[in-house]
Design a protein around this motif. Structure first.
Motif, short mmCIF file in Angstrom:
data_model
loop_
_atom_site.label_atom_id
_atom_site.label_comp_id
_atom_site.label_asym_id
_atom_site.label_seq_id
_atom_site.Cartn_x
_atom_site.Cartn_y
_atom_site.Cartn_z
N ALA A 168 43.56 37.69 36.39
CA ALA A 168 44.27 37.31 37.62
C ALA A 168 43.57 37.88 38.86
N ALA A 169 43.01 39.08 38.73
CA ALA A 169 42.29 39.69 39.86
C ALA A 169 40.99 38.93 40.16
N LEU A 170 40.45 38.24 39.17
CA LEU A 170 39.20 37.50 39.37
C LEU A 170 39.43 36.06 39.83
N LEU A 171 40.61 35.53 39.62
CA LEU A 171 40.89 34.15 40.01
C LEU A 171 41.01 34.02 41.53
N PRO A 172 40.60 32.88 42.10
CA PRO A 172 40.71 32.67 43.55
C PRO A 172 42.13 32.30 43.96
N LEU A 173 42.99 33.30 44.06
CA LEU A 173 44.40 33.08 44.33
C LEU A 173 44.80 33.27 45.79
N ASP A 174 43.91 33.82 46.62
CA ASP A 174 44.20 34.00 48.04
C ASP A 174 42.94 33.68 48.84
N GLU A 175 43.00 33.79 50.16
CA GLU A 175 41.88 33.37 51.00
C GLU A 175 40.60 34.17 50.73
N GLN A 176 40.70 35.48 50.61
CA GLN A 176 39.51 36.30 50.35
C GLN A 176 38.89 35.94 49.01
N THR A 177 39.72 35.84 47.98
CA THR A 177 39.16 35.54 46.67
C THR A 177 38.68 34.09 46.59
N ARG A 178 39.26 33.19 47.39
CA ARG A 178 38.76 31.81 47.43
C ARG A 178 37.36 31.78 48.04
N ASP A 179 37.15 32.54 49.11
CA ASP A 179 35.81 32.58 49.71
C ASP A 179 34.80 33.12 48.70
N ASP A 180 35.15 34.22 48.02
CA ASP A 180 34.26 34.77 47.00
C ASP A 180 34.05 33.76 45.87
N GLY A 181 35.12 33.08 45.50
CA GLY A 181 35.03 32.08 44.43
C GLY A 181 34.11 30.92 44.80
N ARG A 182 34.16 30.50 46.05
CA ARG A 182 33.26 29.42 46.50
C ARG A 182 31.80 29.85 46.39
N VAL A 183 31.53 31.09 46.77
CA VAL A 183 30.16 31.59 46.69
C VAL A 183 29.73 31.69 45.23
N ALA A 184 30.60 32.23 44.38
CA ALA A 184 30.26 32.34 42.96
C ALA A 184 30.03 30.97 42.34
N LEU A 185 30.87 30.00 42.70
CA LEU A 185 30.70 28.64 42.18
C LEU A 185 29.39 28.03 42.70
N ALA A 186 29.09 28.25 43.97
CA ALA A 186 27.83 27.75 44.52
C ALA A 186 26.65 28.38 43.80
N PHE A 187 26.76 29.67 43.49
CA PHE A 187 25.67 30.34 42.79
C PHE A 187 25.52 29.78 41.38
N LEU A 188 26.64 29.52 40.70
CA LEU A 188 26.56 28.92 39.37
C LEU A 188 25.85 27.57 39.42
N ALA A 189 26.21 26.76 40.41
CA ALA A 189 25.55 25.46 40.55
C ALA A 189 24.06 25.65 40.84
N TYR A 190 23.74 26.62 41.65
CA TYR A 190 22.35 26.92 42.00
C TYR A 190 21.55 27.32 40.77
N THR A 191 22.14 28.15 39.93
CA THR A 191 21.43 28.61 38.74
C THR A 191 21.33 27.51 37.67
N ALA A 192 22.16 26.49 37.77
CA ALA A 192 22.05 25.38 36.82
C ALA A 192 20.73 24.66 36.99
#
Length: 193
Positions: free
Chosen positions: A94-118
């Motif tokens: 739950a602490a890692l899921l993008p459940l609020d604005e700060q974690t959503r911003d971090d989640g977007r970056v992590a997702l972008a990085f995953l796509a980048y590494t693909a």
């Protein structure tokens, strides 16, 4: 007397700008020039700290990783001593899921990085190591006999929930209910909270 420069602070300023660009405009918008403009510094300064886009992306991911570790550590510390394995895993995820604005911003970056590494697997060694360590930890906490496959499935669930939360397909409540249902399957009993 020459001005003292805090290099870590400048790297973090640039990484924060990179994360804002990636979160707001997508990874394809990340360039030395765009990041410099967002940070309010020269492109030369960005190049001084990060020679390549890969270096910028790796540093931004390390910032996200550090923030995530702090969130998980604080959340787990709030459980007190010897929490049940199920509660420990639920709290961590739950602490890692993008459940609020700060974690959503971090989640977007992590997702972008995953796509980048693909498309650039050479940029992902630290990500592979983090995934292996997290999988091993989860496997060690799951009930006997569940092992790596169940841990991998739980991580895949977390990543999928994260993507759907970022895309707005699930609410926080729906995502947490799905997590709870999966933990019930793994641990054999519903939560007693």
């Amino acid at each position: 007397m020459p001005k003292k420069v805090d290099h870590q602070q400048r790297r973090t300023l640039i990484a924060d700008a990179l994360m804002r660009v990636a979160a707001d405009q997508g990874l394809e918008a990340v360039s030395l020039r765009h990041v410099a403009t967002e940070a309010g510094v020269s492109a030369g300064m960005v190049q001084h700290y990060f020679r390549t886009k890969d270096e910028m992306m790796a540093f931004a991911l390390s910032v996200v990783r550090e923030r995530s570790q702090i969130r998980v550590t604080e959340a787990v510390a709030g459980l007190g001593e010897n929490p049940s394995p199920r509660l420990l895993l639920r709290t961590m995820i739950a602490a890692l899921l993008p459940l609020d604005e700060q974690t959503r911003d971090d989640g977007r970056v992590a997702l972008a990085f995953l796509a980048y590494t693909a498309v650039r697997p050479s940029a992902a060694p630290s990500l592979r190591e983090d995934t292996a360590q997290l999988t091993a930890f989860i496997a060690s906490v799951l009930p006997a006999g569940r092992g790596d496959a169940a841990a991998t499935g739980l991580l895949a669930l977390m990543e999928g929930l994260g993507v759907h939360l970022l895309g707005g397909q699930y609410t926080a409540e729906q995502a947490l209910a799905a997590l709870d249902a999966h933990l019930d399957l793994l641990f054999g009993t519903p939560a007693t909270t």
